[in-house]
Write an enzyme that holds these catalytic residues in place. Sequence first.
Site, PDB file in Angstrom:
ATOM      1  N   ASP A  18      -4.600  -9.168  -7.819  1.00  0.00           N
ATOM      2  CA  ASP A  18      -5.066  -8.450  -9.169  1.00  0.00           C
ATOM      3  C   ASP A  18      -3.807  -7.628  -9.754  1.00  0.00           C
ATOM      4  O   ASP A  18      -3.635  -7.778 -11.035  1.00  0.00           O
ATOM      5  CB  ASP A  18      -5.901  -7.438  -8.855  1.00  0.00           C
ATOM      6  CG  ASP A  18      -5.713  -6.816  -7.627  1.00  0.00           C
ATOM      7  OD1 ASP A  18      -4.842  -6.974  -6.857  1.00  0.00           O
ATOM      8  OD2 ASP A  18      -6.638  -5.883  -7.177  1.00  0.00           O
ATOM      9  N   GLU A  70     -19.580  -5.745  -4.036  1.00  0.00           N
ATOM     10  CA  GLU A  70     -18.138  -6.000  -3.764  1.00  0.00           C
ATOM     11  C   GLU A  70     -18.172  -7.511  -4.390  1.00  0.00           C
ATOM     12  O   GLU A  70     -16.995  -7.842  -5.085  1.00  0.00           O
ATOM     13  CB  GLU A  70     -17.711  -6.068  -2.495  1.00  0.00           C
ATOM     14  CG  GLU A  70     -16.430  -6.442  -2.209  1.00  0.00           C
ATOM     15  CD  GLU A  70     -15.504  -5.143  -2.270  1.00  0.00           C
ATOM     16  OE1 GLU A  70     -14.305  -5.441  -2.210  1.00  0.00           O
ATOM     17  OE2 GLU A  70     -15.986  -4.226  -2.923  1.00  0.00           O
ATOM     18  N   GLU A 127       0.708  -1.205   0.004  1.00  0.00           N
ATOM     19  CA  GLU A 127       0.025  -0.118  -0.072  1.00  0.00           C
ATOM     20  C   GLU A 127       0.857   1.093  -0.220  1.00  0.00           C
ATOM     21  O   GLU A 127       0.553   2.407  -0.685  1.00  0.00           O
ATOM     22  CB  GLU A 127      -1.124   0.007   1.119  1.00  0.00           C
ATOM     23  CG  GLU A 127      -1.857  -1.129   1.199  1.00  0.00           C
ATOM     24  CD  GLU A 127      -3.048  -0.902   0.336  1.00  0.00           C
ATOM     25  OE1 GLU A 127      -3.094   0.121  -0.409  1.00  0.00           O
ATOM     26  OE2 GLU A 127      -3.951  -1.789   0.201  1.00  0.00           O
ATOM     27  N   GLU A 161     -12.623   0.463  -9.923  1.00  0.00           N
ATOM     28  CA  GLU A 161     -12.069  -0.577 -10.965  1.00  0.00           C
ATOM     29  C   GLU A 161     -13.153  -0.632 -12.229  1.00  0.00           C
ATOM     30  O   GLU A 161     -12.603  -0.735 -13.490  1.00  0.00           O
ATOM     31  CB  GLU A 161     -11.999  -1.945 -10.461  1.00  0.00           C
ATOM     32  CG  GLU A 161     -10.811  -2.290  -9.544  1.00  0.00           C
ATOM     33  CD  GLU A 161     -11.044  -1.680  -8.378  1.00  0.00           C
ATOM     34  OE1 GLU A 161     -10.098  -1.590  -7.340  1.00  0.00           O
ATOM     35  OE2 GLU A 161     -12.348  -1.570  -7.803  1.00  0.00           O
ATOM     36  N   THR A 200      -1.550   0.863 -10.178  1.00  0.00           N
ATOM     37  CA  THR A 200      -2.861   0.330  -9.820  1.00  0.00           C
ATOM     38  C   THR A 200      -3.504   1.398  -8.885  1.00  0.00           C
ATOM     39  O   THR A 200      -4.585   1.097  -8.634  1.00  0.00           O
ATOM     40  CB  THR A 200      -2.519  -0.998  -9.092  1.00  0.00           C
ATOM     41  OG1 THR A 200      -3.705  -1.710  -9.041  1.00  0.00           O
ATOM     42  CG2 THR A 200      -2.030  -0.866  -7.616  1.00  0.00           C
TER      43      THR A 200
END
Length: 573
Positions: free
Chosen positions: A317, A431, A183, A476, A564
């Site tokens: 991902d 989700e 992160e 996304e 990302t």
Amino acid sequence: MAGPPGMSGGRCLSRWIISFALFMTTLLLFRPFASYILPLGISKSLPIVIRPSSFNWTSLTPHHATPPHTYLPTSRVQVPSIQHAFEPEGRSDAARRIPRQKAVLAAFQRCWQNYKAHAWLKDELEPLTGTGKNTYGGWAATLIDSLDTLWIMGLKAEFLDAVRAVAVLDWANTTGTACNMFETNIRHLGGLLAAYDLSQEQALLTKAVELGDMLYAGFDTPNRIPPFWLNFEQAKHGNLIAETHQISASVGSFSLEFTRLSQITEEPKYYSAVAHLVSVFEEHQNSTALPGMWPTFIDARNTKFEENSFTLGALADSLYEYLPKMYSLLGGQEAIYKKMYMDAMDAVGKHLLFRPMLPDNNDILFSGTATVSKGIVTLNPEGQHLSCFAGGMFILGGKLFSRQEHLDIGTKLTRGCAYAYDAFPTGIMPEIFDMLTCPSLTGCNWDEERWRRHGNKNLPKGFPRVHVPSYILRPEAIESVFILYRTTGDEALQDLAWRMFQAIQKATETPYGNAGIDDVTAISGQAKQKNSMESFWLAETLKYFYLIFSPPDLISLDEYVLNTEAHPLRRPS
């Protein structure tokens, strides 16, 4: 104060005031242009002062052997254009687009102003109570994540205020004893590098290098694979070691940011660190339980890839997302990224994609999760909001590698996520959910009896179960819609994006910002809001909405690679 001969001091001051007023009026009239030509690092009233962090990570001697440097490639390869060749915009198109762009800008400004008023330098604004909290080490995650969005939206005064705050950040002053390396890399390092690429403000690069050196210390392990958590004291004493059960994306998603840092600084160590990781993933790619893909969890300590669950969704991902993007960032100079991407997507096409059974037989796709037992692959037709990025990934791969079948898959995946948005009462997809599937990707007729047996009358037809009905302001779906628009020029996608934006605003807007909601299946207006506004709302979701309603040369996909966290990293010319 005496003026020149024949002029009183008062008249001299008056003329100065008039001249300054005319100058400022000119700036306001031509603000977007002026913002680009004025040197942002210079402010007569509030100069940007850089304060070094109190601990210098480069002062440490590595505790474990480092392999010889792998240097950035220097050969040249022609990379295909990604963006559609847009025609000049007509008046009617501009009249429809610009109000939508302004609405997104207004939503961002309201969130930013409340962050500045109620949570300045905190990681996150709490949108229901107007308070702040720290979730990522107390390093102002929302501020850093929003830097390039501020620039892109033309909010240059706010950008400068944020840069001044960043310039004095101390990475050693933290609310935790460790940081989440993944992160911190995608939000903080990516945010700083992108903002530097856009503005050339030196303070941002200085802080990016400091942070990059801290994260680089996380690679000082026996096998040069970083752990999930960078424990600061363990790193200083050579006690870091990768975990035996580690998220694959957390290991495989440093490449874009570290490569760009090496490109800018001409310091090879960052690129060398991720080149080693890429070699490890390449070595094991075709010997896993599902050859071509890597399992969701890996034994990073012993470099074993033996687990049996595979997905493009949560926990894996960006590992896949970064393969075509690295090929693009390196200008096609490293063919290994193409091979790894193609091998992975071959497996995805054979084992993870599914077409749902729907009343209108809509030709759309989703990506599920596969498990392997005794050589038998079982598909779980579980859709995830997180995996909606895959549409954009396939589209980029199709453009970069001239694969029409990937463009078709990417379009159908993107349309699938758009379908899920439209299907639920709030106009937002959940989700995690299940779908009834067709036996093949070519489609099937609707089976009402099958729906009665396996479905849920309280859910849209085709969706038998919703495992996690929440929406946490994720980007996304609009990310892939944006990429599809920029590569096709299909204006109907702008209408789709507007519908999505309005639905999200209606369900999530609060007095202080925007909040995640607990149930997208609730009747419109009845979904309960959560006291959380993740930094990616400003860094990604609103940025993608703004860009799809902006002229296509703003952050051209032929000039930038978005990480990302939607931070645009400039492709070297």
